[in-house]
Design an enzyme around this catalytic site. Structure first.
Site, PDB file in Angstrom:
ATOM      1  N   SER A   1     -13.138   5.908  -6.521  1.00  0.00           N
ATOM      2  CA  SER A   1     -12.155   5.878  -5.448  1.00  0.00           C
ATOM      3  C   SER A   1     -12.129   7.094  -4.442  1.00  0.00           C
ATOM      4  O   SER A   1     -12.865   8.088  -4.754  1.00  0.00           O
ATOM      5  CB  SER A   1     -10.844   5.317  -5.709  1.00  0.00           C
ATOM      6  OG  SER A   1     -10.254   6.255  -6.479  1.00  0.00           O
ATOM      7  N   LEU A   2     -11.201   6.986  -3.320  1.00  0.00           N
ATOM      8  CA  LEU A   2     -11.049   8.114  -2.502  1.00  0.00           C
ATOM      9  C   LEU A   2      -9.776   8.641  -2.653  1.00  0.00           C
ATOM     10  O   LEU A   2      -8.937   8.135  -2.759  1.00  0.00           O
ATOM     11  CB  LEU A   2     -11.344   7.671  -0.924  1.00  0.00           C
ATOM     12  CG  LEU A   2     -12.898   7.258  -0.817  1.00  0.00           C
ATOM     13  CD1 LEU A   2     -12.809   6.692   0.736  1.00  0.00           C
ATOM     14  CD2 LEU A   2     -14.011   8.483  -0.883  1.00  0.00           C
TER      15      LEU A   2
ATOM     16  N   CYS B   1      24.357 -20.062  23.602  1.00  0.00           N
ATOM     17  CA  CYS B   1      24.500 -21.446  24.363  1.00  0.00           C
ATOM     18  C   CYS B   1      25.860 -21.841  24.016  1.00  0.00           C
ATOM     19  O   CYS B   1      26.679 -21.742  22.942  1.00  0.00           O
ATOM     20  CB  CYS B   1      23.409 -22.418  23.600  1.00  0.00           C
ATOM     21  SG  CYS B   1      23.590 -24.071  23.879  1.00  0.00           S
TER      22      CYS B   1
ATOM     23  N   ASP C   1       0.687   3.965  -2.880  1.00  0.00           N
ATOM     24  CA  ASP C   1       0.225   5.444  -2.554  1.00  0.00           C
ATOM     25  C   ASP C   1       1.554   6.431  -2.850  1.00  0.00           C
ATOM     26  O   ASP C   1       1.214   7.502  -3.437  1.00  0.00           O
ATOM     27  CB  ASP C   1       0.139   5.477  -1.238  1.00  0.00           C
ATOM     28  CG  ASP C   1      -1.210   4.955  -0.763  1.00  0.00           C
ATOM     29  OD1 ASP C   1      -2.125   4.626  -1.791  1.00  0.00           O
ATOM     30  OD2 ASP C   1      -1.459   4.724   0.283  1.00  0.00           O
TER      31      ASP C   1
ATOM     32  N   ASP D   1       0.729  -1.153   0.010  1.00  0.00           N
ATOM     33  CA  ASP D   1      -0.050   0.022   0.100  1.00  0.00           C
ATOM     34  C   ASP D   1       0.869   1.233   0.091  1.00  0.00           C
ATOM     35  O   ASP D   1       0.610   2.310  -0.811  1.00  0.00           O
ATOM     36  CB  ASP D   1      -1.023  -0.101   1.301  1.00  0.00           C
ATOM     37  CG  ASP D   1      -2.092  -0.773   1.078  1.00  0.00           C
ATOM     38  OD1 ASP D   1      -2.091  -1.577  -0.067  1.00  0.00           O
ATOM     39  OD2 ASP D   1      -2.736  -1.045   2.109  1.00  0.00           O
TER      40      ASP D   1
ATOM     41  N   GLU E   1     -15.644   6.997   9.682  1.00  0.00           N
ATOM     42  CA  GLU E   1     -16.043   5.331   9.902  1.00  0.00           C
ATOM     43  C   GLU E   1     -14.718   4.675   9.294  1.00  0.00           C
ATOM     44  O   GLU E   1     -13.795   5.086   8.776  1.00  0.00           O
ATOM     45  CB  GLU E   1     -16.878   5.125   8.934  1.00  0.00           C
ATOM     46  CG  GLU E   1     -16.694   5.403   7.176  1.00  0.00           C
ATOM     47  CD  GLU E   1     -17.712   5.283   6.540  1.00  0.00           C
ATOM     48  OE1 GLU E   1     -17.702   4.527   5.585  1.00  0.00           O
ATOM     49  OE2 GLU E   1     -18.920   5.915   6.768  1.00  0.00           O
TER      50      GLU E   1
ATOM     51  N   GLU F   1     -18.388  -3.303   1.862  1.00  0.00           N
ATOM     52  CA  GLU F   1     -17.299  -3.876   1.746  1.00  0.00           C
ATOM     53  C   GLU F   1     -17.610  -5.350   2.042  1.00  0.00           C
ATOM     54  O   GLU F   1     -17.989  -5.455   3.184  1.00  0.00           O
ATOM     55  CB  GLU F   1     -15.924  -3.249   2.358  1.00  0.00           C
ATOM     56  CG  GLU F   1     -14.876  -3.271   2.052  1.00  0.00           C
ATOM     57  CD  GLU F   1     -14.132  -2.588   0.920  1.00  0.00           C
ATOM     58  OE1 GLU F   1     -13.147  -2.779   0.331  1.00  0.00           O
ATOM     59  OE2 GLU F   1     -14.972  -1.792   0.538  1.00  0.00           O
TER      60      GLU F   1
ATOM     61  N   ARG G   1     -16.744  -3.502  -7.953  1.00  0.00           N
ATOM     62  CA  ARG G   1     -16.348  -2.283  -8.612  1.00  0.00           C
ATOM     63  C   ARG G   1     -15.836  -2.225  -9.972  1.00  0.00           C
ATOM     64  O   ARG G   1     -16.359  -1.337 -10.684  1.00  0.00           O
ATOM     65  CB  ARG G   1     -15.241  -1.600  -7.597  1.00  0.00           C
ATOM     66  CG  ARG G   1     -15.173  -0.181  -7.912  1.00  0.00           C
ATOM     67  CD  ARG G   1     -14.431   0.775  -7.035  1.00  0.00           C
ATOM     68  NE  ARG G   1     -13.244   0.164  -6.736  1.00  0.00           N
ATOM     69  CZ  ARG G   1     -12.353   0.962  -5.775  1.00  0.00           C
ATOM     70  NH1 ARG G   1     -12.873   1.987  -5.451  1.00  0.00           N
ATOM     71  NH2 ARG G   1     -11.087   0.422  -5.620  1.00  0.00           N
TER      72      ARG G   1
ATOM     73  N   CYS H   1      24.020 -29.170  21.263  1.00  0.00           N
ATOM     74  CA  CYS H   1      22.721 -28.758  21.263  1.00  0.00           C
ATOM     75  C   CYS H   1      21.573 -28.585  20.270  1.00  0.00           C
ATOM     76  O   CYS H   1      22.233 -28.490  18.887  1.00  0.00           O
ATOM     77  CB  CYS H   1      22.843 -26.924  21.589  1.00  0.00           C
ATOM     78  SG  CYS H   1      21.244 -25.856  21.469  1.00  0.00           S
TER      79      CYS H   1
ATOM     80  N   ASP I   1       3.748   1.561  -1.135  1.00  0.00           N
ATOM     81  CA  ASP I   1       4.615   1.993  -2.378  1.00  0.00           C
ATOM     82  C   ASP I   1       3.561   2.366  -3.544  1.00  0.00           C
ATOM     83  O   ASP I   1       3.944   3.370  -4.330  1.00  0.00           O
ATOM     84  CB  ASP I   1       5.450   0.639  -2.783  1.00  0.00           C
ATOM     85  CG  ASP I   1       6.517   0.294  -2.067  1.00  0.00           C
ATOM     86  OD1 ASP I   1       7.240   1.302  -1.519  1.00  0.00           O
ATOM     87  OD2 ASP I   1       6.929  -0.606  -1.901  1.00  0.00           O
TER      88      ASP I   1
END
Length: 709
Positions: A94-95, A449, A49, A45, A128, A186, A151, A455, A47
């Site tokens: 979109s927003l 250790c 944006d 997201d 929201e 959504e 969409r 081990c 990259d």
């Protein structure tokens, strides 16, 4: 032409800008298809944006270069083949995005400027959670569902009607609704349902989803609706498209009407007239993010008055009256449920945070590194305070961040949420795997250790490293198979030499392997063939595969080039005790210091580890590393030291050139040094060379010496 992604927008030429807009258009178109059509995002997201912001800024500076297919004019991606197509009566847009509190203030300023309102005029906004799922539009006529569509590209979506009917949050019929109503919202999947789905998918050998958004999108867009019906999808309603009659005169009133029709609406949706309280609500939701049970990636603000929304209208792809205030893409708050200790191949005790799962940068994070005991205590490796001295305790609320593909880390602690009685974490001094003492040497940030090959954790991790890509890279023998063989009583591999003796133990070994789950005639025979192929291997790969602390691939290459053969390397390291000529030679290799040399000597001097190395060497044909071709080279076979500043080439270039001509490059001056190349600022090395009578030349002399050789 310059690499345009590295050029600042202010210094761009038109040619640069045109090339960069083309690159960004391709990048973002590919990302849109991967996200919206294939349900397999390949760009974070943050990259995505950042790329959109860069594209917009270039278009603002060079408006005449704006492309016909500009990403700023696009919404989503074209519908996928396989579904019927539905044209939206009202486009699904979109927003725009806000990334800081200041961006939200600017959004409010733009609203007021457009409407001609002063700061004293009251404007109400709703806030929201921005659900991270798949947008869906559902059309009802006379209260009955007619169709549901994704969409798509905003104008045309995919017909997923039968799939939408299987989602319990979506009513098939409505009472009291307008004759025509398109409900938008959504589709998502809860964290709990997502985890259960992946468990079922794993059990049946199906696709495992990376995050809830991918799972929800992939489930809704199944061509077979019976598969969608098996998936636990949910739906939040928050908007509408075509309407035959208004739902309300406010955004919040309309959302309340949708709830009255039987839709799930988000209970965190609130109305504010005070901008500071609006932003405070954003930060409150951000703090609750990990406990909501579903993924959100921000908060959406909308002008509440629908009359003002109508006046504000739309840009080409976004409404003027709404904006998404995104969370920092690579950060999230969640609860620390436990601290586990993992033991690595070098014996390092590494603390791992077990977290309440939270999505960070598109990936579900349930674990994070805690580095070491100092980091948990609120100190860095120098003892200085970090996080204002806040320590990390089980039960704390912690901020998790990711940077690209780097392992998630914890960056902060919310002391206000710390439970009363929470106890400081006490780092173990005993290895949790073998109960050996775990000690921390002076100057070391890590506790280790002391159990060595006794081990189990160290043994398994050393074997995984041994078969890794940069080491022996044995096809068919990866980390999973190493675990299996290590714990197998019949066909055990407990140390590297066991790999090469596996097929020689008895005639029934192959038969026993073929009877194991996941193995057959072909895979077993292929494994033994791959093992045999790796008996012949270059010296540098053997040195790296030993997994000696501080000796990585580059160091292994340096050592192999310097000593040439296994016998020479083994003899030198065996003899290299401090203050011996062998030690001086070892630490004089450029790139090999005292710390690395100490690790090498320790590995070869410990009885059990040395015996394991010798058993391995006996099974191999270790190829010598030949010196670079150096016919006619004036420095072939000579030991060269570079010191001071070089002005016509970098130190790395000079070193590489010398090695290509057959020289050995050392980091220190000794009696074995043949030539010192001294640039401006040469200090103690030049003095020592003079004291030892070593030939010294400047950079010009060096370039003249090597000429075209």
């Amino acid at each position: 032409m310059r690499a345009t992604e590295e050029i600042t927008i202010e210094t761009m030429t038109e040619a640069d800008a045109k090339a960069e807009l083309e690159r960004l258009a391709t990048l973002l178109a590919t990302a849109n298809t991967a996200y919206h059509t294939q349900d397999a995002p390949d760009l974070s997201d943050a990259d995505y944006d950042a790329a959109k912001r860069r594209n917009a800024a270039i278009e603002a500076r060079f408006p005449d270069l704006k492309r016909a297919d500009s990403p700023s004019e696009r919404v989503g991606a074209a519908p996928a083949d396989g579904f019927g197509k539905i044209t939206h009566d009202v486009r699904m847009l979109s927003l725009g995005n806000a990334f800081t509190d200041e961006d939200v203030t600017e959004f409010d300023t733009r609203i007021r400027s457009f409407l001609g309102k002063s700061t004293g005029d009251q404007i109400a906004y709703t806030a929201e959670p921005k659900i991270d799922g798949l947008s869906l539009s559902i059309r009802y006529e006379s209260g009955k569902m007619i169709y549901a569509a994704t969409r798509g590209d905003g104008a045309v979506g995919e017909n997923v009607t039968e799939n939408a009917r299987t989602i319990m949050d979506i009513p098939n019929t409505l009472t009291g609704a307008p004759d025509v109503l398109e409900v938008r919202g959504e589709v998502y999947m809860s964290h709990e349902d997502f985890a259960a789905l992946n468990e079922r998918q794993t059990a049946r050998g199906g696709k495992v989803f990376a995050n809830p958004r991918n799972a929800a999108a992939g489930s809704l867009r199944q061509l077979d609706a019976t598969i969608t019906a098996e998936r636990p999808l949910r739906f939040f309603a928050y908007a509408w498209g075509a309407l035959s009659a208004p739902l309300s005169d406010t955004q919040l009133g309309a959302v309340d009407r949708l709830a009255a029709f039987g839709f799930q609406t988000n209970p965190l949706t609130k109305r504010f007239v005070d901008l500071n309280k609006l932003i405070a609500h954003y930060h409150s939701i951000e703090e609750q993010r990990a406990t909501l049970g579903y993924d959100i990636d921000g908060v959406v603000y909308k002008v509440d008055d629908l009359g003002l929304q109508a006046r504000l209208g739309f840009r080409s792809t976004t409404p003027r009256w709404a904006i998404a205030h995104k969370f920092p893409a690579e950060r999230a708050w969640t609860r620390l449920e436990a601290i586990d200790i993992q033991v690595g191949r070098t014996g390092a005790l590494s603390p791992v945070a077990r977290l309440t799962p939270v999505t960070v940068g598109g990936v579900v994070v349930s674990n994070a590194t805690l580095h070491n005991e100092d980091y948990i205590a609120g100190r860095d490796n120098k003892g200085d305070v970090i996080r204002d001295g806040k320590d990390i305790r089980v039960g704390d609320w912690v901020e998790v961040y990711r940077a690209g593909d780097v392992i998630p880390k914890i960056s902060d602690v919310d002391l206000k949420k710390r439970e009363k009685g929470a106890e400081a974490y006490i780092f173990p001094t005993i290895c949790p795997e073998c109960a050996s003492d775990a000690i921390r040497e002076e100057g070391d940030a890590v506790r280790r250790c002391t159990g060595g090959i006794i081990c189990p954790a160290q043994a398994v991790e050393k074997l995984k490293h041994f078969v890794s890509r940069g080491a022996f890279d044995i096809e068919g023998l990866g980390a999973k198979q190493v675990e299996m063989f290590y714990h197998d009583e019949m066909l055990p591999i407990r140390e590297p030499a066991d790999i090469f003796t596996l097929a020689n133990r008895d005639a029934g070994t192959l038969a026993r392997l073929k009877n194991r789950d996941g193995w057959g005639d072909k895979s077993a025979e292929n494994l033994f063939a791959a093992i045999e192929e790796r008996r012949v291997i270059p010296l540098n790969k053997v040195i790296f595969a030993l997994g000696i602390r501080h000796v990585g691939e580059s160091a292994a290459n340096l050592l192999a080039r310097h000593y040439g053969t296994w016998n020479a390397f083994e003899a030198a390291v065996t003899a290299a005790q401090p203050e011996t000529p062998a030690w001086e030679e070892l630490v004089s290799i450029d790139g090999v210091g005292g710390v690395m040399a100490g690790s090498l000597v320790a590995a070869f001097s410990q009885k059990a580890e040395r015996a394991s190395i010798d058993r391995l060497a006996a099974e191999l044909h270790i190829q010598p590393v030949k010196a670079p071709a150096s016919d006619g080279s004036p420095v072939a076979g000579k030991t060269v030291v570079f010191t001071g500043s070089l002005e016509k080439m970098t130190r790395a270039e000079a070193k590489a050139r010398a090695e290509s001509l057959g020289a050995k490059v050392s980091g220190s001056v000794s009696s074995k040094t043949d030539l010192l190349v001294a640039g401006p600022g040469a200090g103690s090395k030049a003095k020592k060379a003079a004291d030892l009578g070593i030939e010294t030349i400047d950079e010009d002399g060096w370039l003249e010496l090597i000429g075209d050789a």
